[in-house]
Scaffold this active site. Structure first.
Site, short mmCIF file in Angstrom:
data_model
loop_
_atom_site.label_atom_id
_atom_site.label_comp_id
_atom_site.label_asym_id
_atom_site.label_seq_id
_atom_site.Cartn_x
_atom_site.Cartn_y
_atom_site.Cartn_z
NE ARG A 78 7.74 12.05 -36.43
CZ ARG A 78 6.94 12.18 -35.38
NH1 ARG A 78 6.28 11.14 -34.91
NH2 ARG A 78 6.79 13.34 -34.79
CG ASP A 246 7.56 24.59 -27.25
OD1 ASP A 246 7.86 24.35 -26.07
OD2 ASP A 246 6.62 24.00 -27.84
CG HIS A 270 0.68 16.63 -32.97
ND1 HIS A 270 1.89 17.28 -32.93
CD2 HIS A 270 0.46 16.15 -31.71
CE1 HIS A 270 2.38 17.20 -31.70
NE2 HIS A 270 1.53 16.53 -30.95
#
Length: 340
Positions: A78, A246, A270
């Site tokens: 990844r 966030d 995503h």
């Protein structure tokens, strides 16, 4: 006889004078010189034009601090995909000077590749809001220490188009309050705010940019966040609303400072349907993402020299269009890629 001749001469003289006067009346009079027109140049020295305003300095890659959040278990394929594509664009350079990798475990191999651009936060590797806020707290402090103009956070499943990012940030002043990103919701989030010590409980509403798509903060705004974000304060601030990293950034910016999120459709996570993104706009986006094992078909619609099996995230195809001189792109059909 002499008298008559003299009279005749006098008459001729008078007649000649009269004819001369008549001719003078019929001739056009000389015109006075026309004044110079205001829009035309005149002989002599011209007035000097005022100096042009100095152009704003062009934003450089080194002015941007890109924080990539990852975890030890993702150091393999990844993170390796990012290291092979957008994080590293020069053959002799593994990590670009603007990118810093924030992780939660020691990895000698990664440290060897990235040097001081790989930062072990010593935060928990468990996926909890406390661990996420711990990493964001370290990211924030490292950015402030860097002295750079812009802070941009992304996840380890984002592709960052560095040129598009620079173009976007160049339209804003880093000294102003700028918070750029894409919300994951179509409405402001509503949270319960608990102020420690006073026992006060209130409801707050604010927008936040999802970390899964990436977001950016100007240095001017980041400095104003310091009382609630620096030196570990970010984690205690997050506890007020009991929300992830966030969301806490949005809470500080909008709920506490009164600044506003600037919504941008150039950031992608995503969580959205990435196949809806028109293929001819893919290369203009700032960030891209992919669905992962749980939703493998949620990728950008980018055909090219790599099959879907060779490039399930489509990051390689995008990268070879942006940087066709990359060594491992040379064997691909760039004409086919560009035609798409």
């Amino acid at each position: 006889m002499s008298r008559s001749w003299g009279a005749l001469c006098w008459a001729c003289f008078v007649l000649a004078v009269a004819l001369a006067a008549l001719l003078l009346l019929l001739l056009p009079l000389p015109r006075a010189p026309a004044p110079a027109h205001a829009g035309l140049s005149t002989p002599g020295p011209r007035p000097r034009a005022p100096p042009a305003p100095a152009a704003a300095p062009r934003l450089r890659p080194e002015d941007v601090f890109i924080a990539v959040k990852t975890t030890r278990k993702n150091h393999g394929p990844r993170l390796g995909l990012l290291l092979r594509t957008w994080i590293s664009r020069a053959r002799r350079q593994v990590v670009s000077p603007q990118t810093f990798i924030f992780t939660d475990g020691e990895d000698p191999d990664l440290q060897l590749q990235g040097g001081n651009h790989v930062i072990n936060t010593n935060c928990s590797a468990v996926y909890t809001r406390q661990a996420l806020c711990c990493k964001m707290s370290v990211e924030y402090d490292k950015f402030i220490e860097s002295g750079r103009k812009w802070f941009c956070h992304v996840d380890d499943d984002n592709y960052v188009n560095a040129e598009s990012l620079l173009q976007l940030l160049s339209t804003f002043s880093p000294s102003r309050d700028v918070y750029l990103g894409r919300p994951s919701l179509d409405h402001p989030i509503e949270a319960t705010e608990r102020v420690q010590g006073s026992g006060t409980v209130t409801t707050v509403k604010f927008w936040f940019a999802t970390g899964g798509a990436g977001f950016c903060l100007s240095r001017g705004l980041a400095l104003k966040m310091s009382p609630w974000a620096s030196l570990g304060s970010f984690m205690s601030t997050a506890e007020r609303v009991r929300l992830p990293d966030d969301c806490t950034v949005g809470y500080i910016v909008e709920g506490l400072l009164g600044a506003r999120l600037r919504h941008s459709s150039l950031f992608h996570s995503h969580l959205e349907n990435l196949r809806r993104l028109p293929p001819n706009t893919v290369l203009q986006q700032v960030t891209l993402s992919y669905g992962g094992p749980e939703n493998p078909h949620n990728v950008v619609n980018m055909a090219g020299g790599f099959s879907l099996q060779q490039d399930p995230t489509r990051f390689k195809s995008v990268h070879c269009l942006l940087y066709p001189d990359t060594d491992w792109c040379s064997g691909q059909k760039q004409g086919d890629l560009a035609s798409q």
